[in-house]
Every structure is written in C-alpha cells, then in structure tokens.
Design a protein around this motif. Structure first.
Motif, PDB file in Angstrom:
ATOM      1  N   LEU A  17     -17.810   0.875  -0.102  1.00  9.27           N
ATOM      2  CA  LEU A  17     -17.506   0.557   1.286  1.00  9.27           C
ATOM      3  C   LEU A  17     -16.186  -0.192   1.330  1.00  9.27           C
ATOM      4  CD1 LEU A  17     -20.872  -0.706   2.853  1.00  9.27           C
ATOM      5  CD2 LEU A  17     -19.770   1.518   3.185  1.00  9.27           C
ATOM      6  N   VAL A  18     -15.315   0.193   2.254  1.00 17.27           N
ATOM      7  CA  VAL A  18     -14.003  -0.435   2.415  1.00 17.27           C
ATOM      8  C   VAL A  18     -13.892  -0.967   3.839  1.00 17.27           C
ATOM      9  CG1 VAL A  18     -11.521   0.034   2.581  1.00 17.27           C
ATOM     10  CG2 VAL A  18     -12.818   0.874   0.622  1.00 17.27           C
ATOM     11  N   SER A  19     -13.353  -2.161   3.977  1.00 15.26           N
ATOM     12  CA  SER A  19     -13.210  -2.790   5.281  1.00 15.26           C
ATOM     13  C   SER A  19     -12.160  -2.086   6.129  1.00 15.26           C
ATOM     14  CB  SER A  19     -12.820  -4.258   5.108  1.00 15.26           C
ATOM     15  OG  SER A  19     -12.466  -4.833   6.351  1.00 15.26           O
ATOM     16  N   ALA A  20     -12.469  -1.954   7.426  1.00 15.54           N
ATOM     17  CA  ALA A  20     -11.491  -1.414   8.369  1.00 15.54           C
ATOM     18  C   ALA A  20     -10.349  -2.397   8.599  1.00 15.54           C
ATOM     19  CB  ALA A  20     -12.161  -1.073   9.690  1.00 15.54           C
ATOM     20  N   GLY A  21     -10.491  -3.615   8.083  1.00 16.51           N
ATOM     21  CA  GLY A  21      -9.421  -4.597   8.161  1.00 16.51           C
ATOM     22  C   GLY A  21      -8.494  -4.579   6.969  1.00 16.51           C
ATOM     23  N   SER A  22      -8.591  -3.560   6.130  1.00 15.82           N
ATOM     24  CA  SER A  22      -7.710  -3.452   4.963  1.00 15.82           C
ATOM     25  C   SER A  22      -6.250  -3.375   5.400  1.00 15.82           C
ATOM     26  CB  SER A  22      -8.066  -2.208   4.149  1.00 15.82           C
ATOM     27  OG  SER A  22      -9.355  -2.318   3.577  1.00 15.82           O
ATOM     28  N   PRO A  23      -5.344  -3.946   4.609  1.00 13.64           N
ATOM     29  CA  PRO A  23      -3.923  -3.885   4.976  1.00 13.64           C
ATOM     30  C   PRO A  23      -3.406  -2.455   4.945  1.00 13.64           C
ATOM     31  CG  PRO A  23      -4.192  -4.746   2.751  1.00 13.64           C
ATOM     32  CD  PRO A  23      -5.569  -4.671   3.341  1.00 13.64           C
ATOM     33  N   VAL A  24      -2.485  -2.165   5.850  1.00 11.19           N
ATOM     34  CA  VAL A  24      -1.940  -0.813   5.970  1.00 11.19           C
ATOM     35  C   VAL A  24      -0.431  -0.869   5.755  1.00 11.19           C
ATOM     36  CG1 VAL A  24      -1.730   1.224   7.428  1.00 11.19           C
ATOM     37  CG2 VAL A  24      -3.748  -0.246   7.629  1.00 11.19           C
ATOM     38  N   PRO A  25       0.058  -0.295   4.662  1.00  4.02           N
ATOM     39  CA  PRO A  25       1.505  -0.286   4.421  1.00  4.02           C
ATOM     40  C   PRO A  25       2.172   0.844   5.199  1.00  4.02           C
ATOM     41  CG  PRO A  25       0.404   0.846   2.651  1.00  4.02           C
ATOM     42  CD  PRO A  25      -0.686   0.370   3.583  1.00  4.02           C
ATOM     43  N   GLU A  26       3.479   0.921   5.108  1.00  3.56           N
ATOM     44  CA  GLU A  26       4.178   2.049   5.705  1.00  3.56           C
ATOM     45  C   GLU A  26       3.826   3.321   4.944  1.00  3.56           C
ATOM     46  OE1 GLU A  26       8.548   2.173   3.693  1.00  3.56           O
ATOM     47  OE2 GLU A  26       8.165   0.432   4.973  1.00  3.56           O
ATOM     48  N   PHE A  27       3.975   4.453   5.605  1.00  3.55           N
ATOM     49  CA  PHE A  27       3.611   5.733   5.012  1.00  3.55           C
ATOM     50  C   PHE A  27       4.368   5.959   3.704  1.00  3.55           C
ATOM     51  CE2 PHE A  27       4.403  10.447   4.863  1.00  3.55           C
ATOM     52  CZ  PHE A  27       3.113  10.792   4.480  1.00  3.55           C
ATOM     53  N   GLY A  28       3.627   6.357   2.681  1.00  2.00           N
ATOM     54  CA  GLY A  28       4.207   6.605   1.371  1.00  2.00           C
ATOM     55  C   GLY A  28       4.055   5.454   0.404  1.00  2.00           C
ATOM     56  N   ARG A  29       3.662   4.287   0.898  1.00  2.00           N
ATOM     57  CA  ARG A  29       3.427   3.134   0.039  1.00  2.00           C
ATOM     58  C   ARG A  29       1.934   2.831   0.004  1.00  2.00           C
ATOM     59  NH1 ARG A  29       8.182   0.470  -1.098  1.00  2.00           N
ATOM     60  NH2 ARG A  29       7.045  -1.412  -1.662  1.00  2.00           N
ATOM     61  N   HIS A  30       1.526   1.975  -0.950  1.00  2.00           N
ATOM     62  CA  HIS A  30       0.103   1.697  -1.126  1.00  2.00           C
ATOM     63  C   HIS A  30      -0.132   0.212  -1.362  1.00  2.00           C
ATOM     64  CE1 HIS A  30      -1.068   5.937  -1.340  1.00  2.00           C
ATOM     65  NE2 HIS A  30       0.077   6.109  -1.972  1.00  2.00           N
ATOM     66  N   LEU A  31      -1.229  -0.274  -0.786  1.00  4.11           N
ATOM     67  CA  LEU A  31      -1.713  -1.624  -1.014  1.00  4.11           C
ATOM     68  C   LEU A  31      -3.189  -1.538  -1.392  1.00  4.11           C
ATOM     69  CD1 LEU A  31      -0.116  -3.482   2.042  1.00  4.11           C
ATOM     70  CD2 LEU A  31       0.534  -3.744  -0.366  1.00  4.11           C
ATOM     71  N   PRO A  32      -3.708  -2.538  -2.104  1.00  6.82           N
ATOM     72  CA  PRO A  32      -5.130  -2.491  -2.456  1.00  6.82           C
ATOM     73  C   PRO A  32      -6.020  -2.456  -1.213  1.00  6.82           C
ATOM     74  CG  PRO A  32      -3.990  -4.130  -3.775  1.00  6.82           C
ATOM     75  CD  PRO A  32      -3.018  -3.694  -2.720  1.00  6.82           C
ATOM     76  N   HIS A  33      -7.043  -1.619  -1.268  1.00  2.17           N
ATOM     77  CA  HIS A  33      -8.042  -1.608  -0.213  1.00  2.17           C
ATOM     78  C   HIS A  33      -8.913  -2.859  -0.318  1.00  2.17           C
ATOM     79  CE1 HIS A  33      -7.784   3.065  -0.203  1.00  2.17           C
ATOM     80  NE2 HIS A  33      -7.007   2.563   0.732  1.00  2.17           N
ATOM     81  N   GLU A  34      -9.423  -3.297   0.809  1.00  3.57           N
ATOM     82  CA  GLU A  34     -10.355  -4.424   0.828  1.00  3.57           C
ATOM     83  C   GLU A  34     -11.770  -3.876   0.630  1.00  3.57           C
ATOM     84  OE1 GLU A  34     -11.942  -7.698   4.036  1.00  3.57           O
ATOM     85  OE2 GLU A  34      -9.787  -7.205   4.054  1.00  3.57           O
ATOM     86  N   VAL A  35     -12.209  -3.874  -0.623  1.00  2.00           N
ATOM     87  CA  VAL A  35     -13.505  -3.301  -0.971  1.00  2.00           C
ATOM     88  C   VAL A  35     -14.612  -4.294  -0.646  1.00  2.00           C
ATOM     89  CG1 VAL A  35     -14.937  -2.410  -2.850  1.00  2.00           C
ATOM     90  CG2 VAL A  35     -12.500  -1.840  -2.751  1.00  2.00           C
TER      91      VAL A  35
END
Length: 273
Positions: free
Chosen positions: A50-68
């Motif tokens: 399950l991943v939180s809908a509050g996970s950080p969202v980077p700009e398209f093409g980049r990645h940040l850790p999901h809030e698991v």
C-alpha cells in the motif's frame, strides 16, 4: 512462436503509483515501488504494498521514493478495489489520452469497481459486474502473449490467451512504445489494434489478437518508436474509446491488470511496408 507469460499488476507507469485504490484512498500497488537507494538515488523493485496518496510527486521523468504504508498480505485478499478519483492523485504524466473525446466531467470521486456509474446504464439493462471485486480476485488473473513477425517483416501478429480475469467484463489491450514515457517529448500510448476489445466469459477466460504494422523498427532506425510492452486493461466504465486507450486517465477509467514486468520484444525486428 513461444508464448510469453504476462504478470499480474495494478500499475501503469510509476505515477500514479497504481491504477487501483482501496476504500481509504491508498494506492494498492502490485508493481514497481520507488525506494531510496543507499547511494542517494532511487530503485524500483517489484513489490506488493500500500502506498500513500500523499507520496511526493516529482516532475515528469524524475523519481522520488514512494511513501509505503505497509506490505500487502493474504489478509488483504478481501480488500474491495476502487477507481482513482479525477483529477488523478500523484500524477505527473502530461498526457491527454483522448484528444478528440474530452470528458464532460473533470472531477469524479473514487468508486468501488463494481459500482462505477456506467453511462446510461439501467437496472433493466442487465449489468453483469455487480459483486465487489477484491484484491484476491484481481490477483488470480493469468495471461500470455505470442508474437510472430510476418514473412515479409512488415508486420507482426500478437496472440493472447487469458484465464481468471474478472468475469463478464470488457477489457482492452494497449501498446506501450519506447518513447511514450520519454521526458523530452512523450508520445501518446495507443491501442494494440483497433478495435482493441475483448470480453471475458463467466469464468474469466478470453482471447485477443491483433496484427500491427511495423511494430519493431530496427534499433538504429532514426525516429523509431518500438512497442516494448503490452498492457491488458480492465475497463471500469465497460466501454472502449476508439483510437484512445481511455478518457479519464490512468486509474480513472482504465486499470492495468496484466503486462510484462520490464520492456521486451528486443529480439524482433520489422521493416516499413
């Protein structure tokens, strides 16, 4: 023409993290999960969480850790699955999937999959999807695809066999091409054939086939845009969209259930007609 097994999933790209939610508004992820790497980067192992809908969202093409939030276990098999609300949460994909079919409504709630308001549907019309669709039922899906390049190499046949999909449902099949997720200028994902529709029987079995023109241009061909994946979509509004894969976006009305876990079809080469 050896068949390639497809893997059960709930995910398209990594944003949104899933095309399925639970009743609490968490992403139900069976697919790649962005995790922090020891070197400060991000890795994306295949997991069920399950991943939180509050996970950080980077700009398209980049990645940040999901809030698991936590792993998914067998105790979650009875979890009732839902669509994503619109606008889509945790979305950074700048793509209009149906440019000639703008949706009438731009804001929609998250619906249980079995209670999506199919347009113009009346009880007397005989809706077939009426029971809750649970995670355990979703994960039973199985499928495979066999690819055969034509003798003149100008086209390729895709042949699919499915078992244990959601019974009595409308499905579509889409292609993912290598530039569809290109940050420098993504191309619009499209159907794998038009019409790209099949329906399952009461046991969830189904078949689909399509012949695609020049789907695997040589790796050194300028401007190439090879098919690198095929994705089987459960259509929550029980309709298809012609030359578009959907109308409301990833998880709004289309829900990936089977695909390859990594880009494939590297062994095939086709030529222009």
């Amino acid at each position: 023409m050896a068949a390639i097994p497809l893997s059960v999933t709930t995910q398209g790209p990594l944003y949104p993290p899933s095309e399925i939610m639970n009743e609490d508004g968490d992403f139900v992820v069976v697919g790649r999960v962005n995790r922090a790497a020891a070197d400060g980067g991000v890795v994306a192992p295949w997991e069920s969480v399950l991943v939180s809908a509050g996970s950080p969202v980077p700009e398209f093409g980049r990645h940040l850790p999901h809030e698991v939030i936590r792993p998914l276990t067998a105790e979650d098999d009875d979890m009732v699955l839902h669509t994503l609300p619109v606008p889509l949460p945790c979305n950074n994909y700048p793509m209009t999937f149906a440019p000639d079919q703008p949706p009438a409504e731009r804001e929609l709630p998250s619906y249980p999959l079995h209670r999506v308001p199919v347009p113009d549907l009346r009880d007397e019309d005989g809706p077939k999807v009426t029971e809750p669709i649970t995670l355990g039922r979703w994960l039973r899906a199985r499928g495979e695809v066999a690819v055969r390049v034509a003798p003149d190499r100008t086209a390729a046949d895709f042949e699919f066999e499915f078992a244990d999909l959601i019974p009595n449902s409308l499905y579509t099949v889409m292609s993912l091409r290598e530039r569809d997720l290109d940050p420098a200028g993504p191309t619009r994902p499209g159907p794998l054939g038009v019409p790209n529709v099949f329906t399952t029987d009461r046991r969830g079995a189904g078949r689909y086939s399509a012949t695609m023109p020049d789907p695997f241009p040589a790796h050194d061909r300028p401007g190439r845009n090879r098919i690198v994946n095929v994705i089987v979509l459960w259509m929550s509004y029980q309709r298809s969209y012609g030359g578009a894969i959907g109308q409301f976006g990833l998880g709004g009305d289309i829900h990936a259930q089977l695909k390859l876990t990594a880009p494939g079809f590297h062994e095939h080469t086709t030529t222009a007609p």
